[in-house]
Scaffold this motif. Structure first.
Motif, PDB file in Angstrom:
ATOM      1  N   GLY A 218      -2.977  -1.916  -0.682  1.00 27.01           N
ATOM      2  CA  GLY A 218      -2.451  -2.315  -1.846  1.00 27.01           C
ATOM      3  C   GLY A 218      -2.117  -0.652  -2.409  1.00 27.01           C
ATOM      4  O   GLY A 218      -1.195  -1.199  -2.590  1.00 27.01           O
ATOM      5  N   ARG A 219      -2.062   0.058  -2.172  1.00 24.70           N
ATOM      6  CA  ARG A 219      -1.771   1.101  -2.720  1.00 24.70           C
ATOM      7  C   ARG A 219      -0.593   1.372  -1.400  1.00 24.70           C
ATOM      8  O   ARG A 219       0.092   2.633  -1.620  1.00 24.70           O
ATOM      9  CB  ARG A 219      -2.791   2.598  -1.925  1.00 24.70           C
ATOM     10  CG  ARG A 219      -3.869   2.113  -2.995  1.00 24.70           C
ATOM     11  CD  ARG A 219      -5.262   2.934  -2.712  1.00 24.70           C
ATOM     12  NE  ARG A 219      -5.917   3.153  -3.365  1.00 24.70           N
ATOM     13  CZ  ARG A 219      -6.884   4.618  -3.226  1.00 24.70           C
ATOM     14  NH1 ARG A 219      -7.294   5.458  -2.527  1.00 24.70           N
ATOM     15  NH2 ARG A 219      -8.360   3.522  -4.157  1.00 24.70           N
ATOM     16  N   SER A 220      -0.368   1.252  -0.293  1.00 26.47           N
ATOM     17  CA  SER A 220       1.305   0.810  -0.615  1.00 26.47           C
ATOM     18  C   SER A 220       2.115   0.165  -0.429  1.00 26.47           C
ATOM     19  O   SER A 220       3.694   0.318  -0.195  1.00 26.47           O
ATOM     20  CB  SER A 220       1.054   0.726   1.607  1.00 26.47           C
ATOM     21  OG  SER A 220      -0.020   2.114   2.523  1.00 26.47           O
ATOM     22  N   GLY A 221       1.684  -0.520  -1.592  1.00 26.81           N
ATOM     23  CA  GLY A 221       2.399  -1.673  -2.559  1.00 26.81           C
ATOM     24  C   GLY A 221       3.571  -2.639  -1.691  1.00 26.81           C
ATOM     25  O   GLY A 221       4.692  -2.871  -1.537  1.00 26.81           O
ATOM     26  N   ASN A 222       2.965  -2.372  -0.021  1.00 24.06           N
ATOM     27  CA  ASN A 222       3.684  -3.845   1.022  1.00 24.06           C
ATOM     28  C   ASN A 222       4.880  -3.337   1.367  1.00 24.06           C
ATOM     29  O   ASN A 222       5.591  -4.271   2.000  1.00 24.06           O
ATOM     30  CB  ASN A 222       4.073  -5.307   0.100  1.00 24.06           C
ATOM     31  CG  ASN A 222       4.507  -5.874   1.248  1.00 24.06           C
ATOM     32  OD1 ASN A 222       3.756  -6.429   2.240  1.00 24.06           O
ATOM     33  ND2 ASN A 222       5.153  -7.007   0.293  1.00 24.06           N
TER      34      ASN A 222
ATOM     35  N   ILE B  21      -2.408   4.819   8.086  1.00 25.59           N
ATOM     36  CA  ILE B  21      -1.034   4.812   6.870  1.00 25.59           C
ATOM     37  C   ILE B  21      -0.436   3.344   7.400  1.00 25.59           C
ATOM     38  O   ILE B  21      -0.215   3.337   8.499  1.00 25.59           O
ATOM     39  CB  ILE B  21      -0.110   5.757   7.373  1.00 25.59           C
ATOM     40  CG1 ILE B  21       1.708   5.841   6.998  1.00 25.59           C
ATOM     41  CG2 ILE B  21       0.703   5.974   8.943  1.00 25.59           C
ATOM     42  CD1 ILE B  21       2.366   7.588   6.729  1.00 25.59           C
ATOM     43  N   LEU B  22       0.498   2.858   6.692  1.00 30.74           N
ATOM     44  CA  LEU B  22       1.257   1.065   6.803  1.00 30.74           C
ATOM     45  C   LEU B  22       2.715   1.230   6.849  1.00 30.74           C
ATOM     46  O   LEU B  22       3.594   2.455   6.479  1.00 30.74           O
ATOM     47  CB  LEU B  22       0.751   0.717   5.088  1.00 30.74           C
ATOM     48  CG  LEU B  22       1.210  -1.316   5.585  1.00 30.74           C
ATOM     49  CD1 LEU B  22       0.099  -1.570   6.478  1.00 30.74           C
ATOM     50  CD2 LEU B  22       1.192  -1.966   4.187  1.00 30.74           C
ATOM     51  N   LEU B  23       2.955   0.958   8.161  1.00 23.10           N
ATOM     52  CA  LEU B  23       4.282   1.140   8.612  1.00 23.10           C
ATOM     53  C   LEU B  23       5.122   0.188   8.861  1.00 23.10           C
ATOM     54  O   LEU B  23       4.496  -1.095   9.775  1.00 23.10           O
ATOM     55  CB  LEU B  23       3.951   2.230  10.323  1.00 23.10           C
ATOM     56  CG  LEU B  23       4.145   4.149   9.580  1.00 23.10           C
ATOM     57  CD1 LEU B  23       3.442   4.337  10.224  1.00 23.10           C
ATOM     58  CD2 LEU B  23       5.222   3.989   8.434  1.00 23.10           C
ATOM     59  N   CYS B  24       6.407   0.326   9.389  1.00 19.72           N
ATOM     60  CA  CYS B  24       6.720  -0.753   9.730  1.00 19.72           C
ATOM     61  C   CYS B  24       6.546  -0.416  11.429  1.00 19.72           C
ATOM     62  O   CYS B  24       6.656   0.126  12.063  1.00 19.72           O
ATOM     63  CB  CYS B  24       8.911  -1.357   9.393  1.00 19.72           C
ATOM     64  SG  CYS B  24       9.298  -0.178  10.251  1.00 19.72           S
TER      65      CYS B  24
ATOM     66  N   GLU C  65       2.430   6.748  -1.407  1.00 15.67           N
ATOM     67  CA  GLU C  65       1.647   5.672  -2.679  1.00 15.67           C
ATOM     68  C   GLU C  65       1.813   6.324  -3.378  1.00 15.67           C
ATOM     69  O   GLU C  65       1.763   5.694  -4.904  1.00 15.67           O
ATOM     70  CB  GLU C  65       0.485   6.294  -2.255  1.00 15.67           C
ATOM     71  CG  GLU C  65       0.001   5.525  -0.653  1.00 15.67           C
ATOM     72  CD  GLU C  65      -1.906   5.476  -0.248  1.00 15.67           C
ATOM     73  OE1 GLU C  65      -2.409   6.397  -0.849  1.00 15.67           O
ATOM     74  OE2 GLU C  65      -2.262   4.711   0.681  1.00 15.67           O
ATOM     75  N   ASN C  66       2.549   8.011  -3.973  1.00 17.33           N
ATOM     76  CA  ASN C  66       2.674   7.752  -5.750  1.00 17.33           C
ATOM     77  C   ASN C  66       3.711   7.821  -6.116  1.00 17.33           C
ATOM     78  O   ASN C  66       4.355   7.312  -7.104  1.00 17.33           O
ATOM     79  CB  ASN C  66       2.475   9.621  -5.497  1.00 17.33           C
ATOM     80  CG  ASN C  66       1.589  10.020  -4.986  1.00 17.33           C
ATOM     81  OD1 ASN C  66       0.377   9.399  -5.761  1.00 17.33           O
ATOM     82  ND2 ASN C  66       1.304  11.422  -4.479  1.00 17.33           N
ATOM     83  N   TRP C  67       4.593   7.111  -5.236  1.00 14.52           N
ATOM     84  CA  TRP C  67       5.442   6.171  -5.013  1.00 14.52           C
ATOM     85  C   TRP C  67       5.863   5.342  -5.989  1.00 14.52           C
ATOM     86  O   TRP C  67       6.364   4.455  -7.010  1.00 14.52           O
ATOM     87  CB  TRP C  67       6.546   6.789  -4.216  1.00 14.52           C
ATOM     88  CG  TRP C  67       8.309   5.760  -3.986  1.00 14.52           C
ATOM     89  CD1 TRP C  67       9.249   6.072  -4.236  1.00 14.52           C
ATOM     90  CD2 TRP C  67       8.066   4.407  -3.708  1.00 14.52           C
ATOM     91  NE1 TRP C  67      10.011   5.433  -4.306  1.00 14.52           N
ATOM     92  CE2 TRP C  67       9.662   3.755  -3.923  1.00 14.52           C
ATOM     93  CE3 TRP C  67       7.339   3.568  -2.965  1.00 14.52           C
ATOM     94  CZ2 TRP C  67      10.141   2.942  -3.999  1.00 14.52           C
ATOM     95  CZ3 TRP C  67       7.662   2.458  -2.843  1.00 14.52           C
ATOM     96  CH2 TRP C  67       9.437   1.904  -3.189  1.00 14.52           C
ATOM     97  N   VAL C  68       4.834   4.757  -4.539  1.00 12.39           N
ATOM     98  CA  VAL C  68       4.036   3.315  -5.450  1.00 12.39           C
ATOM     99  C   VAL C  68       4.067   2.762  -6.438  1.00 12.39           C
ATOM    100  O   VAL C  68       4.027   2.253  -7.414  1.00 12.39           O
ATOM    101  CB  VAL C  68       3.401   2.077  -4.042  1.00 12.39           C
ATOM    102  CG1 VAL C  68       2.729   1.201  -4.652  1.00 12.39           C
ATOM    103  CG2 VAL C  68       4.054   2.154  -3.114  1.00 12.39           C
TER     104      VAL C  68
END
Length: 195
Positions: A11-15, A65-68, A95-98
């Motif tokens: 959620g916080r990583s915005g997909n 951390i969510l990564l490709c 997460e601030n950017w999202v």
């Protein structure tokens, strides 16, 4: 990993990948590209693994951390460049950017153009089907209180097997097959008498 931590991370990583911002669950695809990477490895001998964190703490949101897939591989193969501090900073900035992008209505999910895939599948299906027509009929056993209807009784099975193949205007049915596990399934192939 606990479900709460997984939800918070996604959620916080915005997909999006925290490094390249690529979408991790693209519309039109059932693929999930996102990988939940450990900042401090889940084991002492893993990348950036030396830490006093417990096994449980290593799987918590604060250490993920969510990564490709590309960036997950990259950070784990080059620990000296991708330090714990650097990854925590990247995660926080991402997460601030999202949050900022969402507040400005700037994040959206791109549609994948799968028209060529659908067109190819359609051609394959037409090639496979040819002049065949599949007819599937399913009679499900029914139980209501003490009464039951079993469509696979020998009488019904024999009756279906004894049926004559129908004739249609200009067409004749060439094949027929009964499957007792689904009540009956018939593959019907027509050939046009007129050419």
């Amino acid at each position: 990993m606990k479900e709460k931590d997984v939800k918070m991370l996604w959620g916080r990583s915005g997909n999006r990948c925290a490094i390249c911002k690529i979408e991790l669950t693209p519309v039109g695809s059932e693929s999930v590209l996102g990988e939940m990477a450990h900042i401090i490895a889940d084991k002492q001998k893993g990348p950036r693994g030396e830490s006093d964190l417990t096994a449980e703490q290593r799987d918590e949101y604060n250490n993920l951390i969510l990564l490709c897939p590309t960036h997950h591989t990259l950070i784990d193969k080059n620990e000296k460049e991708w330090t714990v501090e650097k990854l925590k900073c990247i995660k926080l900035e991402h997460e601030n950017w999202v949050t900022n992008q969402l507040s400005q209505n700037n994040i959206y999910i791109n549609q994948i153009d799968n028209s060529k895939f659908i067109e190819l599948r359609e051609k394959e299906w037409i090639n496979f089907a040819g002049n065949q027509l599949w007819v599937i009929a399913s009679l499900t056993p029914l139980n209501i209180y003490d009464d039951s209807i079993n469509p696979l009784t020998p009488q019904l099975y024999n009756l279906i097997n004894s049926l004559r193949l129908p004739q249609f205007d200009g067409y004749s049915m060439l094949s027929y097959n009964l499957n007792p596990y689904i009540a009956f399934l018939s593959l019907v192939k027509y050939s046009n008498k007129n050419g």
